[in-house]
Design an enzyme around this catalytic site. Structure first.
Site, PDB file in Angstrom:
ATOM      1  N   LYS A 180       0.941  -1.247   0.041  1.00 11.69           N
ATOM      2  CA  LYS A 180       0.058  -0.062  -0.055  1.00 11.69           C
ATOM      3  C   LYS A 180       0.836   1.335  -0.055  1.00 11.69           C
ATOM      4  CE  LYS A 180      -1.267   3.238   2.360  1.00 11.69           C
ATOM      5  NZ  LYS A 180      -1.761   4.145   1.610  1.00 11.69           N
ATOM      6  N   GLY A 233       7.314   5.683   7.607  1.00 16.10           N
ATOM      7  CA  GLY A 233       6.650   6.723   7.690  1.00 16.10           C
ATOM      8  C   GLY A 233       6.807   7.534   8.900  1.00 16.10           C
ATOM      9  N   SER A 234       5.534   8.062   9.386  1.00 17.36           N
ATOM     10  CA  SER A 234       5.713   8.972  10.661  1.00 17.36           C
ATOM     11  C   SER A 234       5.760   8.266  11.561  1.00 17.36           C
ATOM     12  CB  SER A 234       4.630   9.931  10.498  1.00 17.36           C
ATOM     13  OG  SER A 234       3.405   9.536  10.634  1.00 17.36           O
ATOM     14  N   THR A 236       3.851   8.649  14.657  1.00 21.03           N
ATOM     15  CA  THR A 236       2.670   8.516  15.230  1.00 21.03           C
ATOM     16  C   THR A 236       1.981   6.893  14.459  1.00 21.03           C
ATOM     17  OG1 THR A 236       2.287  10.773  15.121  1.00 21.03           O
ATOM     18  CG2 THR A 236       0.624   9.704  16.108  1.00 21.03           C
ATOM     19  N   VAL A 237       1.914   7.099  13.115  1.00 19.12           N
ATOM     20  CA  VAL A 237       1.370   6.096  12.449  1.00 19.12           C
ATOM     21  C   VAL A 237       2.329   4.911  12.785  1.00 19.12           C
ATOM     22  CG1 VAL A 237       0.724   5.089  10.083  1.00 19.12           C
ATOM     23  CG2 VAL A 237       0.296   7.433  10.428  1.00 19.12           C
ATOM     24  N   GLY A 238       3.515   5.037  12.722  1.00 17.86           N
ATOM     25  CA  GLY A 238       4.362   3.707  12.701  1.00 17.86           C
ATOM     26  C   GLY A 238       3.957   3.021  14.110  1.00 17.86           C
ATOM     27  N   GLU A 255      10.355   2.005  10.252  1.00 23.80           N
ATOM     28  CA  GLU A 255      11.355   3.098  10.088  1.00 23.80           C
ATOM     29  C   GLU A 255      10.697   4.634  10.242  1.00 23.80           C
ATOM     30  OE1 GLU A 255      14.457   2.856  10.109  1.00 23.80           O
ATOM     31  OE2 GLU A 255      14.531   0.855  10.282  1.00 23.80           O
ATOM     32  N   CYS A 289      14.137  11.614   5.386  1.00 26.43           N
ATOM     33  CA  CYS A 289      13.956  11.178   6.879  1.00 26.43           C
ATOM     34  C   CYS A 289      15.389  11.710   7.619  1.00 26.43           C
ATOM     35  CB  CYS A 289      13.622   9.750   7.003  1.00 26.43           C
ATOM     36  SG  CYS A 289      14.611   8.769   5.853  1.00 26.43           S
ATOM     37  N   GLU A 390       9.972  16.809  14.200  1.00 26.01           N
ATOM     38  CA  GLU A 390      10.195  16.734  12.847  1.00 26.01           C
ATOM     39  C   GLU A 390       9.370  17.615  11.765  1.00 26.01           C
ATOM     40  OE1 GLU A 390       9.048  13.336  10.649  1.00 26.01           O
ATOM     41  OE2 GLU A 390      11.331  13.071  10.008  1.00 26.01           O
TER      42      GLU A 390
HETATM   43  P1  NAP Z   1       2.625   8.695   7.299  1.00 31.90           P
HETATM   44  O1  NAP Z   1       1.727   9.799   7.222  1.00 31.90           O
HETATM   45  O2  NAP Z   1       2.953   7.945   8.580  1.00 31.90           O
HETATM   46  O3  NAP Z   1       2.371   7.832   6.067  1.00 31.90           O
HETATM   47  C1  NAP Z   1       2.932   6.646   5.877  1.00 31.90           C
HETATM   48  C2  NAP Z   1       2.260   5.545   5.071  1.00 31.90           C
HETATM   49  O4  NAP Z   1       1.215   5.118   6.055  1.00 31.90           O
HETATM   50  C3  NAP Z   1       1.399   5.885   3.931  1.00 31.90           C
HETATM   51  O5  NAP Z   1       1.159   5.057   3.019  1.00 31.90           O
HETATM   52  C4  NAP Z   1       0.126   6.263   4.615  1.00 31.90           C
HETATM   53  O6  NAP Z   1      -1.020   6.228   3.810  1.00 31.90           O
HETATM   54  C5  NAP Z   1       0.161   5.068   5.795  1.00 31.90           C
HETATM   55  N1  NAP Z   1      -0.845   5.385   6.789  1.00 31.90           N
HETATM   56  C6  NAP Z   1      -1.518   6.621   7.375  1.00 31.90           C
HETATM   57  N2  NAP Z   1      -2.258   6.322   8.321  1.00 31.90           N
HETATM   58  C7  NAP Z   1      -2.448   4.769   8.521  1.00 31.90           C
HETATM   59  C8  NAP Z   1      -3.050   3.966   9.499  1.00 31.90           C
HETATM   60  N3  NAP Z   1      -3.876   4.460  10.462  1.00 31.90           N
HETATM   61  N4  NAP Z   1      -2.766   2.744   9.586  1.00 31.90           N
HETATM   62  C9  NAP Z   1      -1.848   2.253   8.568  1.00 31.90           C
HETATM   63  N5  NAP Z   1      -1.259   2.877   7.582  1.00 31.90           N
HETATM   64  C10 NAP Z   1      -1.234   4.414   7.518  1.00 31.90           C
HETATM   65  O7  NAP Z   1       4.281   9.376   6.784  1.00 31.90           O
HETATM   66  P2  NAP Z   1       4.180  10.193   5.414  1.00 31.90           P
HETATM   67  O8  NAP Z   1       4.048  11.568   5.624  1.00 31.90           O
HETATM   68  O9  NAP Z   1       4.028   9.718   3.951  1.00 31.90           O
HETATM   69  O10 NAP Z   1       5.696  10.318   5.316  1.00 31.90           O
HETATM   70  C11 NAP Z   1       6.886  11.262   6.116  1.00 31.90           C
HETATM   71  C12 NAP Z   1       7.220  10.440   7.177  1.00 31.90           C
HETATM   72  O11 NAP Z   1       7.900   9.281   6.825  1.00 31.90           O
HETATM   73  C13 NAP Z   1       8.284  11.448   7.902  1.00 31.90           C
HETATM   74  O12 NAP Z   1       8.075  11.068   9.198  1.00 31.90           O
HETATM   75  C14 NAP Z   1       9.683  10.598   7.635  1.00 31.90           C
HETATM   76  O13 NAP Z   1      10.684  10.970   8.728  1.00 31.90           O
HETATM   77  C15 NAP Z   1       9.290   9.081   7.393  1.00 31.90           C
HETATM   78  N6  NAP Z   1      10.323   8.492   6.824  1.00 31.90           N
HETATM   79  C16 NAP Z   1      11.207   7.784   7.291  1.00 31.90           C
HETATM   80  C17 NAP Z   1      12.012   7.096   6.619  1.00 31.90           C
HETATM   81  C18 NAP Z   1      13.101   6.044   7.285  1.00 31.90           C
HETATM   82  O14 NAP Z   1      13.616   5.285   6.591  1.00 31.90           O
HETATM   83  N7  NAP Z   1      13.217   6.169   8.704  1.00 31.90           N
HETATM   84  C19 NAP Z   1      12.361   7.192   5.355  1.00 31.90           C
HETATM   85  C20 NAP Z   1      11.382   8.154   4.543  1.00 31.90           C
HETATM   86  C21 NAP Z   1      10.468   8.982   5.383  1.00 31.90           C
HETATM   87  P3  NAP Z   1      -1.682   7.461   3.194  1.00 31.90           P
HETATM   88  O15 NAP Z   1      -0.930   8.674   3.170  1.00 31.90           O
HETATM   89  O16 NAP Z   1      -1.599   6.995   1.749  1.00 31.90           O
HETATM   90  O17 NAP Z   1      -2.967   7.903   3.907  1.00 31.90           O
END
Ligand code: NAP
Ligand code: MG
Length: 488
Positions: A180, A233-234, A236-238, A255, A289, A390
């Site tokens: 997804k 991802g973020s 909170t979601v993680g 991550e 990130c 962040e």
């Molecule tokens: P995000 O809002 O957490 O979204 C990440 C993924 O999770 C998306 O596919 C999102 O779907 C999905 N998601 C959202 N709500 C969810 C839920 N309740 N249950 C399950 N999955 C859900 O993060 P983002 O804004 O896309 O990305 C930015 C973040 O990623 C930053 O915090 C960044 O630091 C982090 N990041 C970390 C790394 C690393 O390797 N450490 C690398 C890159 C990015 P939808 O958005 O399609 O709704």
């Protein structure tokens, strides 16, 4: 929603076929460079679609795991070739869909090709050890088993590289995949999946279901047919993904965010430090990130560094990532732009000094996009929100310190621990930084944002679930160790 005919609609990929979502709903993926430009329509799927994908994956995995690693590797080599053939097209789509500049998008796509080839090769490398048994007649060794079906949830900031650095190791070690991708960049993701299709992967081995995270992401967390979940991802979601997976005993890997520092020591090469701070902090509009967000500078060189930094930031050309002269593109979405602007306001309200930038750019055509000026604050203290949370935007916070001990203490004074860098010529300073910095990626005289695909990647503290991705480290998540004892 009205669908204009000249914009393509992208479907879910389930069991080797492109299919519409059961909901009959679409989302428009728009360009952050121009909110009126629709890059494509993507499926806004429901839970039923995810269920179908998991069924297909479960079935396909039975035969997939029985192939030799070399045979699975052949498919990955073919996927790499397909991606390489379509590099410019896919990179252009990425730039239109999430805003990073075309050269950066090409670099990322080329990285995807290299990751596929790296893991294709892993199919022929060792997966176990021989351990002397205490029974002299017995033979004891370890081997690796795939998890089964792996759920992949990815963010929008690296729409090609992150899906691939999760899918390629999952596949080479014998798992089937249901991905997804972030809805924000689902068109680019669909093109990546087309490359797997072009490679001729057996139906059901790779499946993609697009839709909101709260629906499809949550369904991946809850589905009993998914044996492992890899998430980027973020924060909170993680954490929600981790809790949900733990509840039903699924393996998970998270991550998450970073708040990455660069330390500039009194003996640093200031030109090198300025260049790396700008590249690490502002490339991809600060949406990595591993992006540099805190710049901790020793007092003796503070003024000189600041002057050089501002002079260079002033030169940066902001614009549409498809224009050749653009150095920095827009924020990836309106949401992201608003988050960045709200942190800038917070910084000012908390008493930091805005040195440069700070405003949305709305001149001419840029007014249709989500552009913000590269922004630099000074007089930042470690307790301020802009030094702790962040931002994920082109915002640098300068913090002045007297000693290197103080610098490392401040560098460590956050919840995250993804990457960190220092600029110094002193080997003692380098080594104490390596020893004392709590970060998964520690870089000396190099920007915080460099990642090599053949080395382990991941964070300490709240940046990850304490596992590592990429390189040979990936085998730890995507397989289970079996210890085998054989007695004739
Ligand atoms: P995000 O809002 O957490 O979204 C990440 C993924 O999770 C998306 O596919 C999102 O779907 C999905 N998601 C959202 N709500 C969810 C839920 N309740 N249950 C399950 N999955 C859900 O993060 P983002 O804004 O896309 O990305 C930015 C973040 O990623 C930053 O915090 C960044 O630091 C982090 N990041 C970390 C790394 C690393 O390797 N450490 C690398 C890159 C990015 P939808 O958005 O399609 O709704
Ligand atoms: Mg978009």
């Amino acid at each position: 929603m009205s669908v204009t005919t000249d914009v393509k609609t992208y479907f879910n990929y389930i069991n080797g076929e492109w299919v519409a979502a059961s909901t009959d709903q679409l989302d428009a993926s728009i360009s952050p460079a121009n909110r009126h430009e629709i890059v494509g329509y993507v499926q806004k799927s429901g839970k039923d679609d995810l269920d179908r994908a998991v069924e297909a994956a479960k079935h396909a995995q039975i035969a997939w795991r029985k192939l030799s690693g070399a045979a699975r590797g052949d498919y990955l080599y073919k996927a790499a070739n397909a991606l390489e053939r379509r590099l410019d097209e896919i990179a252009e789509c990425m730039t239109r869909e999430m805003g990073k500049t075309f050269p950066e998008a090409k670099g990322e796509t080329a990285r995807g090709v290299a990751i596929l080839r790296y893991y294709a090769g892993e199919g022929m490398r060792k997966i176990g050890d021989v351990i002397p048994s205490s029974d002299s007649e017995a033979f004891m060794f370890t081997t690796r088993a795939p998890l089964g079906v792996v759920g992949v949830i990815t963010p929008w900031n690296f729409p090609v590289a992150i899906p691939i650095w999760k899918m390629a190791p999952a596949l080479i070690y014998g798992n089937a995949v249901v991905i997804k991708p972030a809805q924000e960049t689902a068109v680019t993701a669909a093109k990546v999946i087309e490359c797997f299709q072009e490679a001729g992967l057996p139906a059901g081995v790779v499946n993609m279901v697009t839709g909101p995270g709260s629906v499809i992401g949550q369904a991946i967390i809850d589905h009993p047919g998914i044996n492992g979940i890899t998430f980027t991802g973020s924060d909170t979601v993680g954490k929600n993904v981790g809790l949900g997976a733990l509840k039903r005993g699924a393996k998970y890997q998270l991550e998450m965010g970073g708040k990455n520092p660069v330390i500039v020591a009194n003996d640093a090469d200031l030109d090198q430090a300025v260049e790396a701070t700008i590249s690490g902090g502002l490339r991809s509009t600060g949406q990595k990130c591993t992006a540099t967000s805190r710049v901790i500078v020793q007092s003796e060189v503070y003024e000189a560094f600041k002057e050089k930094l501002i002079a260079s930031v002033k030169q940066l050309k902001v614009g549409d990532g498809l224009h050749g002269e653009t150095w920095m593109g827009p924020c990836a979405s309106e949401n992201q732009l608003n988050t960045v602007l709200s942190y800038i306001e917070k910084g000012i309200a908390e008493g930091a000094t805005l040195l440069y930038g700070g405003k949305r750019i709305e001149d001419g055509e840029l007014g249709n996009g989500f552009y913000v000026e590269p922004t630099v604050f000074e007089n930042v203290t470690s307790k301020m929100a802009i030094a702790q949370e962040e931002i994920f935007g082109p915002v640098l916070a300068l913090i002045k310190v007297e000693t290197l001990e103080e610098a490392v203490e401040i560098a460590n004074d956050v919840a995250f621990g993804l990457s960190a860098s220092i600029f110094t010529k002193n080997i003692g300073s380098m080594l104490s930084f390596v020893n004392e910095m709590d970060a998964g990626l520690v870089r000396i005289n190099a920007e915080s944002a460099g990642v090599e695909l053949q080395a382990p990647f991941g964070g300490m503290k709240q940046s990850s679930s304490h596992s590592r991705e990429q390189g040979q480290a990936a085998i730890e998540f995507f397989t289970a160790i079996k210890t085998v004892f054989v007695k004739p």
